[in-house]
Motif scaffolding. Structure first.
Motif, PDB file in Angstrom:
ATOM      1  N   SER A  30      -3.671   3.889   6.502  1.00 14.80           N
ATOM      2  CA  SER A  30      -2.484   4.284   5.698  1.00 14.80           C
ATOM      3  C   SER A  30      -1.402   3.382   5.949  1.00 14.80           C
ATOM      4  O   SER A  30      -0.611   2.832   4.870  1.00 14.80           O
ATOM      5  CB  SER A  30      -1.939   5.578   5.892  1.00 14.80           C
ATOM      6  OG  SER A  30      -0.707   6.052   5.280  1.00 14.80           O
ATOM      7  N   ASN A  31      -0.844   2.854   7.189  1.00 17.83           N
ATOM      8  CA  ASN A  31      -0.039   1.971   7.548  1.00 17.83           C
ATOM      9  C   ASN A  31      -0.174   0.726   6.783  1.00 17.83           C
ATOM     10  O   ASN A  31       0.804   0.087   6.272  1.00 17.83           O
ATOM     11  CB  ASN A  31       0.152   1.927   8.951  1.00 17.83           C
ATOM     12  CG  ASN A  31       0.903   3.264   9.470  1.00 17.83           C
ATOM     13  OD1 ASN A  31       1.406   4.082   8.857  1.00 17.83           O
ATOM     14  ND2 ASN A  31       0.516   3.490  10.870  1.00 17.83           N
ATOM     15  N   THR A  32      -1.437   0.069   6.930  1.00 12.83           N
ATOM     16  CA  THR A  32      -1.821  -1.163   6.708  1.00 12.83           C
ATOM     17  C   THR A  32      -1.316  -1.361   4.854  1.00 12.83           C
ATOM     18  O   THR A  32      -1.126  -2.223   4.465  1.00 12.83           O
ATOM     19  CB  THR A  32      -3.085  -1.584   6.689  1.00 12.83           C
ATOM     20  OG1 THR A  32      -3.294  -1.658   8.301  1.00 12.83           O
ATOM     21  CG2 THR A  32      -3.480  -2.997   6.409  1.00 12.83           C
ATOM     22  N   VAL A  33      -1.925  -0.194   4.284  1.00 16.15           N
ATOM     23  CA  VAL A  33      -1.868  -0.215   2.896  1.00 16.15           C
ATOM     24  C   VAL A  33      -0.333  -0.059   2.410  1.00 16.15           C
ATOM     25  O   VAL A  33       0.025  -0.774   1.467  1.00 16.15           O
ATOM     26  CB  VAL A  33      -2.691   1.001   2.278  1.00 16.15           C
ATOM     27  CG1 VAL A  33      -2.521   1.232   0.720  1.00 16.15           C
ATOM     28  CG2 VAL A  33      -4.352   0.515   2.510  1.00 16.15           C
ATOM     29  N   SER A  34       0.170   0.828   3.065  1.00 11.26           N
ATOM     30  CA  SER A  34       1.346   1.275   2.738  1.00 11.26           C
ATOM     31  C   SER A  34       2.364   0.001   2.939  1.00 11.26           C
ATOM     32  O   SER A  34       3.270  -0.301   2.170  1.00 11.26           O
ATOM     33  CB  SER A  34       2.020   2.247   3.590  1.00 11.26           C
ATOM     34  OG  SER A  34       1.575   3.711   3.022  1.00 11.26           O
ATOM     35  N   GLN A  35       2.024  -0.803   4.176  1.00 10.04           N
ATOM     36  CA  GLN A  35       3.051  -1.909   4.151  1.00 10.04           C
ATOM     37  C   GLN A  35       2.784  -3.081   3.281  1.00 10.04           C
ATOM     38  O   GLN A  35       3.509  -3.892   3.074  1.00 10.04           O
ATOM     39  CB  GLN A  35       2.820  -2.319   5.770  1.00 10.04           C
ATOM     40  CG  GLN A  35       3.893  -3.351   6.150  1.00 10.04           C
ATOM     41  CD  GLN A  35       5.461  -2.670   5.925  1.00 10.04           C
ATOM     42  OE1 GLN A  35       5.735  -1.693   6.515  1.00 10.04           O
ATOM     43  NE2 GLN A  35       6.327  -3.766   5.394  1.00 10.04           N
ATOM     44  N   GLY A  36       1.487  -3.201   2.862  1.00 18.50           N
ATOM     45  CA  GLY A  36       1.134  -4.223   2.135  1.00 18.50           C
ATOM     46  C   GLY A  36       1.896  -4.073   0.483  1.00 18.50           C
ATOM     47  O   GLY A  36       2.226  -4.943   0.027  1.00 18.50           O
ATOM     48  N   ILE A  37       2.094  -2.925   0.028  1.00 16.19           N
ATOM     49  CA  ILE A  37       2.729  -2.459  -1.155  1.00 16.19           C
ATOM     50  C   ILE A  37       4.453  -2.569  -0.820  1.00 16.19           C
ATOM     51  O   ILE A  37       5.136  -3.183  -1.414  1.00 16.19           O
ATOM     52  CB  ILE A  37       2.355  -1.046  -1.373  1.00 16.19           C
ATOM     53  CG1 ILE A  37       1.001  -1.076  -1.925  1.00 16.19           C
ATOM     54  CG2 ILE A  37       3.334  -0.638  -2.811  1.00 16.19           C
ATOM     55  CD1 ILE A  37       0.485   0.671  -2.123  1.00 16.19           C
ATOM     56  N   ALA A  38       4.638  -2.022   0.467  1.00 14.12           N
ATOM     57  CA  ALA A  38       6.200  -2.255   0.698  1.00 14.12           C
ATOM     58  C   ALA A  38       6.632  -3.752   0.778  1.00 14.12           C
ATOM     59  O   ALA A  38       7.783  -3.942   0.413  1.00 14.12           O
ATOM     60  CB  ALA A  38       6.372  -1.553   2.154  1.00 14.12           C
ATOM     61  N   ASP A  39       5.920  -4.577   1.231  1.00 15.32           N
ATOM     62  CA  ASP A  39       6.270  -5.952   1.516  1.00 15.32           C
ATOM     63  C   ASP A  39       6.667  -6.434   0.187  1.00 15.32           C
ATOM     64  O   ASP A  39       7.671  -7.180  -0.016  1.00 15.32           O
ATOM     65  CB  ASP A  39       5.091  -6.878   1.877  1.00 15.32           C
ATOM     66  CG  ASP A  39       4.796  -6.617   3.313  1.00 15.32           C
ATOM     67  OD1 ASP A  39       5.442  -6.016   3.892  1.00 15.32           O
ATOM     68  OD2 ASP A  39       3.693  -6.892   3.770  1.00 15.32           O
ATOM     69  N   ASP A  40       6.014  -5.899  -1.038  1.00 14.22           N
ATOM     70  CA  ASP A  40       6.469  -6.248  -2.491  1.00 14.22           C
ATOM     71  C   ASP A  40       7.701  -5.779  -2.872  1.00 14.22           C
ATOM     72  O   ASP A  40       8.642  -6.661  -3.656  1.00 14.22           O
ATOM     73  CB  ASP A  40       5.189  -5.619  -3.410  1.00 14.22           C
ATOM     74  CG  ASP A  40       4.155  -6.465  -3.296  1.00 14.22           C
ATOM     75  OD1 ASP A  40       4.035  -7.747  -2.797  1.00 14.22           O
ATOM     76  OD2 ASP A  40       3.036  -5.944  -3.896  1.00 14.22           O
TER      77      ASP A  40
END
Length: 175
Positions: A30-40
């Motif tokens: 969850s953290n990895t996926v969320s942060q990947g989107i959040a970086d955008d």
């Protein structure tokens, strides 16, 4: 040396194998996926993950209270309250009062909030497609069924609640 000061060796215990522990693995995913989107969107819109999740929920369910947003996102009420304060201050969320109960505030995305949403939601959907592309169609179906089973039923809509208010938009799952 007193007993309470003796060195305890790790082999005397049975530590969790975090790399095999489901809650830990789900959290990491969850953290990895969320942060990947959040970086955008973080740098572009100065928007935190919590703020985006609040916006995504309000895009889907207009007129919720802060408590209802917290319930739908399973996030801490204090974190939701802080995110809402920033979103209201930034002009991305409007806070009004409920017609039948003046003590109850209702929340909705403002035009500025919808503008951000309409950029971030497609980015979130694109990241979701990239992630799901790692699975074949059967695996995607199984994943969906497993998540539905583990998460249980969604929070039911309130009576008379509409999905997106006056707008017919598809909202991305919060990331």
């Amino acid at each position: 040396m007193p007993a309470d000061q003796q060195h305890v060796h790790p082999s005397d215990h049975a530590p969790l194998e975090l790399e095999r522990f489901l809650p830990y693995r789900l959290s990491i995913l969850s953290n990895t996926v969320s942060q990947g989107i959040a970086d955008d969107y973080q740098a572009r819109f100065d928007l935190s993950v919590t703020e985006w999740r609040v916006m995504a929920v309000l895009a889907r369910f207009e007129g919720l209270s802060a408590r209802e947003v917290a319930e739908r996102t399973a996030m801490d009420k204090v974190a939701v309250s802080r995110a809402l304060a920033r979103l209201v201050e930034a002009g991305r969320v409007n806070r009004g009062t409920h017609e039948g109960d003046k003590r109850r505030s209702v929340l909705a995305l403002s035009e500025a909030g919808w503008e951000v949403h309409d950029v971030v939601a497609p980015m979130a959907r694109a990241r979701e497609r990239e992630l799901l592309a790692k699975l074949d169609a059967d695996e995607q179906a199984w994943l969906s069924r497993i998540l539905d089973k583990l998460l249980g039923p969604p929070v039911p809509p309130r009576s008379g609640e509409q999905g997106t208010g006056n707008r017919e938009r598809e909202s991305a799952a919060p990331a």
